[in-house]
Design a protein around this motif. Structure first.
Motif, PDB file in Angstrom:
ATOM      1  N   ARG A 234       0.850  -1.190   0.000  1.00  0.00           N
ATOM      2  CA  ARG A 234       0.000   0.000   0.000  1.00  0.00           C
ATOM      3  C   ARG A 234       0.883   1.237   0.000  1.00  0.00           C
ATOM      4  NH1 ARG A 234      -4.515   2.146   4.221  1.00  0.00           N
ATOM      5  NH2 ARG A 234      -6.130   2.328   2.664  1.00  0.00           N
ATOM      6  N   PRO A 235       1.105   1.840  -1.160  1.00  0.00           N
ATOM      7  CA  PRO A 235       1.946   3.045  -1.215  1.00  0.00           C
ATOM      8  C   PRO A 235       1.249   4.245  -0.561  1.00  0.00           C
ATOM      9  CG  PRO A 235       1.706   2.044  -3.375  1.00  0.00           C
ATOM     10  CD  PRO A 235       0.697   1.409  -2.486  1.00  0.00           C
ATOM     11  N   LEU A 236       2.019   5.285  -0.295  1.00  0.00           N
ATOM     12  CA  LEU A 236       1.500   6.484   0.382  1.00  0.00           C
ATOM     13  C   LEU A 236       0.267   7.065  -0.299  1.00  0.00           C
ATOM     14  CD1 LEU A 236       4.657   8.567   1.305  1.00  0.00           C
ATOM     15  CD2 LEU A 236       3.006   7.561   2.852  1.00  0.00           C
ATOM     16  N   THR A 237       0.335   7.174  -1.626  1.00  0.00           N
ATOM     17  CA  THR A 237      -0.756   7.839  -2.342  1.00  0.00           C
ATOM     18  C   THR A 237      -2.068   7.079  -2.179  1.00  0.00           C
ATOM     19  OG1 THR A 237       0.067   6.706  -4.274  1.00  0.00           O
ATOM     20  CG2 THR A 237       0.575   9.034  -4.098  1.00  0.00           C
ATOM     21  N   ALA A 238      -1.980   5.733  -2.092  1.00  0.00           N
ATOM     22  CA  ALA A 238      -3.193   4.930  -1.954  1.00  0.00           C
ATOM     23  C   ALA A 238      -3.875   5.235  -0.624  1.00  0.00           C
ATOM     24  CB  ALA A 238      -2.854   3.447  -2.047  1.00  0.00           C
ATOM     25  N   THR A 239      -3.070   5.343   0.444  1.00  0.00           N
ATOM     26  CA  THR A 239      -3.637   5.655   1.753  1.00  0.00           C
ATOM     27  C   THR A 239      -4.314   7.008   1.731  1.00  0.00           C
ATOM     28  OG1 THR A 239      -1.882   4.391   2.781  1.00  0.00           O
ATOM     29  CG2 THR A 239      -3.074   5.925   4.188  1.00  0.00           C
ATOM     30  N   LEU A 240      -3.639   7.973   1.132  1.00  0.00           N
ATOM     31  CA  LEU A 240      -4.192   9.324   1.035  1.00  0.00           C
ATOM     32  C   LEU A 240      -5.522   9.294   0.269  1.00  0.00           C
ATOM     33  CD1 LEU A 240      -3.294  12.148   1.850  1.00  0.00           C
ATOM     34  CD2 LEU A 240      -2.273  12.415  -0.391  1.00  0.00           C
ATOM     35  N   GLY A 241      -5.528   8.625  -0.867  1.00  0.00           N
ATOM     36  CA  GLY A 241      -6.722   8.572  -1.695  1.00  0.00           C
ATOM     37  C   GLY A 241      -7.859   7.833  -1.015  1.00  0.00           C
ATOM     38  N   SER A 242      -7.504   6.804  -0.255  1.00  0.00           N
ATOM     39  CA  SER A 242      -8.526   5.980   0.363  1.00  0.00           C
ATOM     40  C   SER A 242      -9.158   6.659   1.576  1.00  0.00           C
ATOM     41  CB  SER A 242      -7.909   4.640   0.769  1.00  0.00           C
ATOM     42  OG  SER A 242      -8.684   4.008   1.718  1.00  0.00           O
ATOM     43  N   GLU A 243      -8.363   7.348   2.379  1.00  0.00           N
ATOM     44  CA  GLU A 243      -8.853   7.791   3.680  1.00  0.00           C
ATOM     45  C   GLU A 243      -9.273   9.257   3.746  1.00  0.00           C
ATOM     46  OE1 GLU A 243      -6.026   6.483   6.611  1.00  0.00           O
ATOM     47  OE2 GLU A 243      -6.173   4.421   5.899  1.00  0.00           O
ATOM     48  N   LEU A 244      -8.763  10.078   2.842  1.00  0.00           N
ATOM     49  CA  LEU A 244      -9.036  11.519   2.958  1.00  0.00           C
ATOM     50  C   LEU A 244     -10.518  11.854   2.779  1.00  0.00           C
ATOM     51  CD1 LEU A 244      -7.491  14.016   3.635  1.00  0.00           C
ATOM     52  CD2 LEU A 244      -7.190  14.471   1.223  1.00  0.00           C
ATOM     53  N   GLY A 245     -11.215  11.051   1.975  1.00  0.00           N
ATOM     54  CA  GLY A 245     -12.610  11.358   1.698  1.00  0.00           C
ATOM     55  C   GLY A 245     -13.521  11.251   2.903  1.00  0.00           C
ATOM     56  N   GLU A 246     -13.180  10.410   3.866  1.00  0.00           N
ATOM     57  CA  GLU A 246     -14.124  10.107   4.935  1.00  0.00           C
ATOM     58  C   GLU A 246     -13.659  10.591   6.295  1.00  0.00           C
ATOM     59  OE1 GLU A 246     -16.962   8.192   4.415  1.00  0.00           O
ATOM     60  OE2 GLU A 246     -16.602   7.899   2.284  1.00  0.00           O
ATOM     61  N   VAL A 247     -12.491  11.192   6.355  1.00  0.00           N
ATOM     62  CA  VAL A 247     -11.918  11.520   7.662  1.00  0.00           C
ATOM     63  C   VAL A 247     -12.608  12.746   8.266  1.00  0.00           C
ATOM     64  CG1 VAL A 247     -10.098  13.025   6.793  1.00  0.00           C
ATOM     65  CG2 VAL A 247      -9.720  11.707   8.851  1.00  0.00           C
ATOM     66  N   GLU A 248     -12.673  12.773   9.594  1.00  0.00           N
ATOM     67  CA  GLU A 248     -13.263  13.916  10.275  1.00  0.00           C
ATOM     68  C   GLU A 248     -12.345  15.125  10.108  1.00  0.00           C
ATOM     69  OE1 GLU A 248     -14.339  15.235  14.796  1.00  0.00           O
ATOM     70  OE2 GLU A 248     -14.176  13.097  14.369  1.00  0.00           O
ATOM     71  N   VAL A 249     -12.918  16.237   9.621  1.00  0.00           N
ATOM     72  CA  VAL A 249     -12.099  17.416   9.308  1.00  0.00           C
ATOM     73  C   VAL A 249     -11.423  17.954  10.567  1.00  0.00           C
ATOM     74  CG1 VAL A 249     -12.178  19.747   8.373  1.00  0.00           C
ATOM     75  CG2 VAL A 249     -13.569  17.973   7.371  1.00  0.00           C
ATOM     76  N   ARG A 250     -10.145  18.311  10.431  1.00  0.00           N
ATOM     77  CA  ARG A 250      -9.314  18.888  11.497  1.00  0.00           C
ATOM     78  C   ARG A 250      -8.955  17.921  12.623  1.00  0.00           C
ATOM     79  NH1 ARG A 250      -8.666  22.915   8.982  1.00  0.00           N
ATOM     80  NH2 ARG A 250     -10.205  24.438   8.376  1.00  0.00           N
ATOM     81  N   SER A 251      -9.251  16.638  12.454  1.00  0.00           N
ATOM     82  CA  SER A 251      -8.813  15.684  13.476  1.00  0.00           C
ATOM     83  C   SER A 251      -7.330  15.381  13.268  1.00  0.00           C
ATOM     84  CB  SER A 251      -9.637  14.407  13.377  1.00  0.00           C
ATOM     85  OG  SER A 251      -9.444  13.813  12.111  1.00  0.00           O
ATOM     86  N   LEU A 252      -6.779  14.606  14.206  1.00  0.00           N
ATOM     87  CA  LEU A 252      -5.357  14.259  14.105  1.00  0.00           C
ATOM     88  C   LEU A 252      -5.105  13.404  12.859  1.00  0.00           C
ATOM     89  CD1 LEU A 252      -2.718  14.613  15.568  1.00  0.00           C
ATOM     90  CD2 LEU A 252      -3.184  12.553  16.864  1.00  0.00           C
ATOM     91  N   HIS A 253      -6.048  12.511  12.576  1.00  0.00           N
ATOM     92  CA  HIS A 253      -5.946  11.654  11.399  1.00  0.00           C
ATOM     93  C   HIS A 253      -5.880  12.501  10.123  1.00  0.00           C
ATOM     94  CE1 HIS A 253      -7.976   8.136   9.009  1.00  0.00           C
ATOM     95  NE2 HIS A 253      -6.742   8.366   8.607  1.00  0.00           N
ATOM     96  N   TYR A 254      -6.768  13.493  10.057  1.00  0.00           N
ATOM     97  CA  TYR A 254      -6.818  14.437   8.934  1.00  0.00           C
ATOM     98  C   TYR A 254      -5.466  15.112   8.748  1.00  0.00           C
ATOM     99  CZ  TYR A 254      -8.663  18.726   6.616  1.00  0.00           C
ATOM    100  OH  TYR A 254      -8.924  19.763   5.782  1.00  0.00           O
ATOM    101  N   SER A 255      -4.917  15.559   9.874  1.00  0.00           N
ATOM    102  CA  SER A 255      -3.632  16.248   9.833  1.00  0.00           C
ATOM    103  C   SER A 255      -2.516  15.310   9.370  1.00  0.00           C
ATOM    104  CB  SER A 255      -3.332  16.805  11.223  1.00  0.00           C
ATOM    105  OG  SER A 255      -2.124  17.468  11.231  1.00  0.00           O
ATOM    106  N   ALA A 256      -2.573  14.058   9.857  1.00  0.00           N
ATOM    107  CA  ALA A 256      -1.544  13.084   9.458  1.00  0.00           C
ATOM    108  C   ALA A 256      -1.624  12.815   7.954  1.00  0.00           C
ATOM    109  CB  ALA A 256      -1.733  11.787  10.232  1.00  0.00           C
ATOM    110  N   LEU A 257      -2.842  12.795   7.413  1.00  0.00           N
ATOM    111  CA  LEU A 257      -2.995  12.584   5.972  1.00  0.00           C
ATOM    112  C   LEU A 257      -2.414  13.768   5.192  1.00  0.00           C
ATOM    113  CD1 LEU A 257      -6.554  11.003   5.739  1.00  0.00           C
ATOM    114  CD2 LEU A 257      -4.368   9.883   5.369  1.00  0.00           C
ATOM    115  N   PHE A 258      -2.614  14.968   5.735  1.00  0.00           N
ATOM    116  CA  PHE A 258      -2.022  16.138   5.072  1.00  0.00           C
ATOM    117  C   PHE A 258      -0.501  16.093   5.144  1.00  0.00           C
ATOM    118  CE2 PHE A 258      -4.748  19.169   3.157  1.00  0.00           C
ATOM    119  CZ  PHE A 258      -6.001  18.790   3.567  1.00  0.00           C
ATOM    120  N   PHE A 259       0.021  15.505   6.235  1.00  0.00           N
ATOM    121  CA  PHE A 259       1.470  15.353   6.318  1.00  0.00           C
ATOM    122  C   PHE A 259       1.962  14.472   5.172  1.00  0.00           C
ATOM    123  CE2 PHE A 259       5.209  13.019   7.804  1.00  0.00           C
ATOM    124  CZ  PHE A 259       6.068  14.081   7.974  1.00  0.00           C
ATOM    125  N   ILE A 260       1.206  13.403   4.874  1.00  0.00           N
ATOM    126  CA  ILE A 260       1.571  12.541   3.748  1.00  0.00           C
ATOM    127  C   ILE A 260       1.590  13.358   2.452  1.00  0.00           C
ATOM    128  CG2 ILE A 260       0.820  10.601   2.316  1.00  0.00           C
ATOM    129  CD1 ILE A 260      -0.224   9.245   4.735  1.00  0.00           C
TER     130      ILE A 260
END
Lengths: 288, 278
Positions: A234-260
């Motif tokens: 699972r390359p980085l871009t796949a994780t970003l593409g898969s999870e960004l759509g459903e993540v709670e805005v401004r949560s830590l997870h959201y921020s970690a995805l933006f770090f990617i």
């Protein structure tokens, strides 16, 4: 009157240029500011291998995904580089006019295929073939690498071919006249065309590194460090593409995805800058 | 010009007379709610309904601070939310509107009919990696185990009921959609996956879990272990703790609990909580 028009044109072009630069800067800044929370709270934990974003005690380690991205990109770029040069050399030195037209025409059409179609092809056609060949899962490193090669090869071949065509006739004629064989002449021509080819490889590298749809569909989606061709990854871009759509805005997870996202942008910028530097100012390194 | 004037008058009229209905929350309930508001808008054209899927927690906190009228949720209120609700003198009415049943699927050619939660736990945490460890009669081949991605509501159930909060093994492959799971399992003889019961086709075989068949009846009787209720919350304190009768929220609730509304639950791939016959 003519002067006013000129000034007007200049100012429009100038504004456009400024806008583009500002947009680029804005994107970098936006990605960085959104990822700041993850950087502050997770710190070096961002580079562990454990990615468990929605668990009770979440972990946001991207190391495995980053390494998989890099390995997949390096391997695929290498394959594309080798095949691309061989095909381009064939077209340049051996193919007659009809063959050239046919092959280049085919590649022109292939290069227009959207990546989602290639991903679909990978799932429906390539995956069952791989299963028959003995792989334990159809979506894996090999499948992703193969589909990414199909995506980028036309691009690589046409750019290398153009670089080879640009080599002045005098160079090959001079080589022939001092008694060089066909093979040695090709080496000479390749050396001369190298800056263009290196440029093409780097673009291919960037394209593969950033490609999301294909790896999302056929790379396998497991956070396993690749050890064989048939391992799902699972390359980085796949994780970003898969999870960004459903993540709670401004949560830590959201921020970690933006770090990617930020990391992807930085790596791609570094590669682009490095390529420009090498190709423009250090041509001698390549040509020898 | 006339058209424009007419349009702006319509918009103006809607703004004055029309009611709005703001719905937020769970991504699991989202596909159902989408069908609901589509139908609801046809029945009540003067109500403007908006729908946003951003997770159950987001929906409930929006209901708490009054920025939405209806909160969709794939779970019941958490203890902290109930406490906060009491502190603010609010009362959220929980309505069970559907059940989400999860089927465990394998390739039809694999010689297995039943699986236990215990075995599923071992497969998905990586303690078991080959089929002959599940049953000695099965071939010694690696298990290709698929899971939905972590954004999915189905994954939430899996995390809670099968993984019990434990970490997923890195061997598990994340897929983006239920269709991709069905496709992968139907092609790979040694694959296993889980999906919403509404998505199961005859290309794959749904296993019994702890000996219970995954049927609508067994979910409604509470026998099948991999299911959960889905909720819709609304705030009764806005109506002085009296059941609302004649506003958009009341109309919406009446509609979603009606046989027609429950049929749309079925259409979205979930199990209706109430009868669908008129």
């Amino acid at each position: 009157m003519k002067k006013i028009g000129e000034i007007l044109f200049k100012s429009i072009v100038f504004t456009a240029a400024i806008l583009v630069a500002a947009a680029l800067f804005g994107i970098v800044f936006f990605l960085f500011s959104e990822s700041l929370r993850a950087i502050k709270e997770v710190k070096w934990g961002l580079f562990t291998s454990e990615w468990f974003p929605v668990w009770e005690t979440p972990e946001f380690g991207i190391r495995t995904m980053l390494l998989n991205s890099i390995i997949l990109t390096l391997w695929t770029s290498f394959i594309v580089f080798v095949i691309g040069i061989v095909v381009a050399l064939y077209l340049h030195s051996y193919a007659n006019k009809k063959e050239k037209e046919l092959i280049l025409g085919v590649f022109e059409y292939v290069s227009g295929i959207p990546s989602v179609v290639l991903g679909f092809f990978g799932i429906v056609i390539v995956a069952p073939l791989l299963l028959k060949a003995g792989a334990w899962t159809g979506q894996n490193f090999f499948n992703a690498s193969f589909m990414l090669s199909v995506l980028t090869l036309p691009f690589m071949i046409s750019l290398s071919y153009q670089s080879l065509e640009k080599v002045p006739k005098e160079i090959s004629q001079a080589a022939f006249s001092i008694g060089a064989k066909q093979f040695s002449v090709m080496v000479v021509e390749l050396k001369y065309a190298m800056p263009g080819i290196v440029n093409a490889v780097m673009s291919v590298f960037n394209r593969i590194f950033g490609e999301t749809m294909i790896v999302l569909m056929v790379a396998g989606g497991s956070n396993l460090l690749v050890k064989s061709f048939f391992d799902p990854i699972r390359p980085l871009t796949a994780t970003l593409g898969s999870e960004l759509g459903e993540v709670e805005v401004r949560s830590l997870h959201y921020s970690a995805l933006f770090f990617i996202g930020f990391l992807l942008l930085v790596i791609s910028l570094i590669i682009t800058i490095l390529t420009n530097y090498v190709v423009r100012w250090r041509e001698r390194w390549i040509r020898g | 010009m006339r058209k424009f004037l007419f349009m702006s008058m319509v918009i103006f009229a809607v703004l004055i007379y029309g009611e709005t209905l703001v719905i937020k929350g769970s991504n699991t309930v989202y596909p159902i709610a989408q069908l609901w508001i589509e139908q609801f808008q046809k029945m009540y054209p003067n109500v403007t309904a908006t729908l946003e899927g951003a997770g159950s927690s987001t929906g409930i906190s929006a209901l708490m601070n009054g920025t939405c009228d209806i909160a969709n949720s794939s779970r019941f209120l958490k203890a902290g939310e109930i406490e906060q609700m009491h502190k603010n003198n609010k009362y959220f009415v929980p309505l069970v509107i559907a059940y989400d049943g999860i089927a465990v699927i394998v390739n039809p050619t694999l010689g297995i009919d039943s699986i236990s939660i215990e075995t599923l736990y071992k497969i998905y945490t990586g303690q078991i990696t080959e089929w002959n460890q599940v049953d000695p009669k099965l071939p010694k081949r690696p298990i290709a185990a698929y899971s939905r991605n972590t954004a999915s509501g189905t994954f939430e159930v899996w995390l809670e009921k099968v993984l019990k909060g434990e970490k997923l093994s890195p061997r598990i492959q994340m897929l983006e959609s239920s269709q991709a799971e069905i496709e992968s399992v139907s092609k790979n003889q040694y694959a296993i996956a889980y999906t919403g019961m509404g998505y199961v086709t005859n290309q794959v075989k749904a296993l019994k879990v702890n000996g219970i068949e995954p049927t609508v009846e067994n979910v409604l009787k509470g026998k099948y272990p991999l299911s959960r209720p889905l909720f819709v919350f609304f705030d009764l304190s806005r109506f002085n703790n009296m059941w609302p009768e004649d506003n958009a929220i009341a109309d919406y609730i009446r509609f979603i609990l009606s046989p027609e509304g429950q049929k749309l639950v079925e259409k979205a791939g979930y199990i209706p909580a109430y009868g669908t016959e008129k």
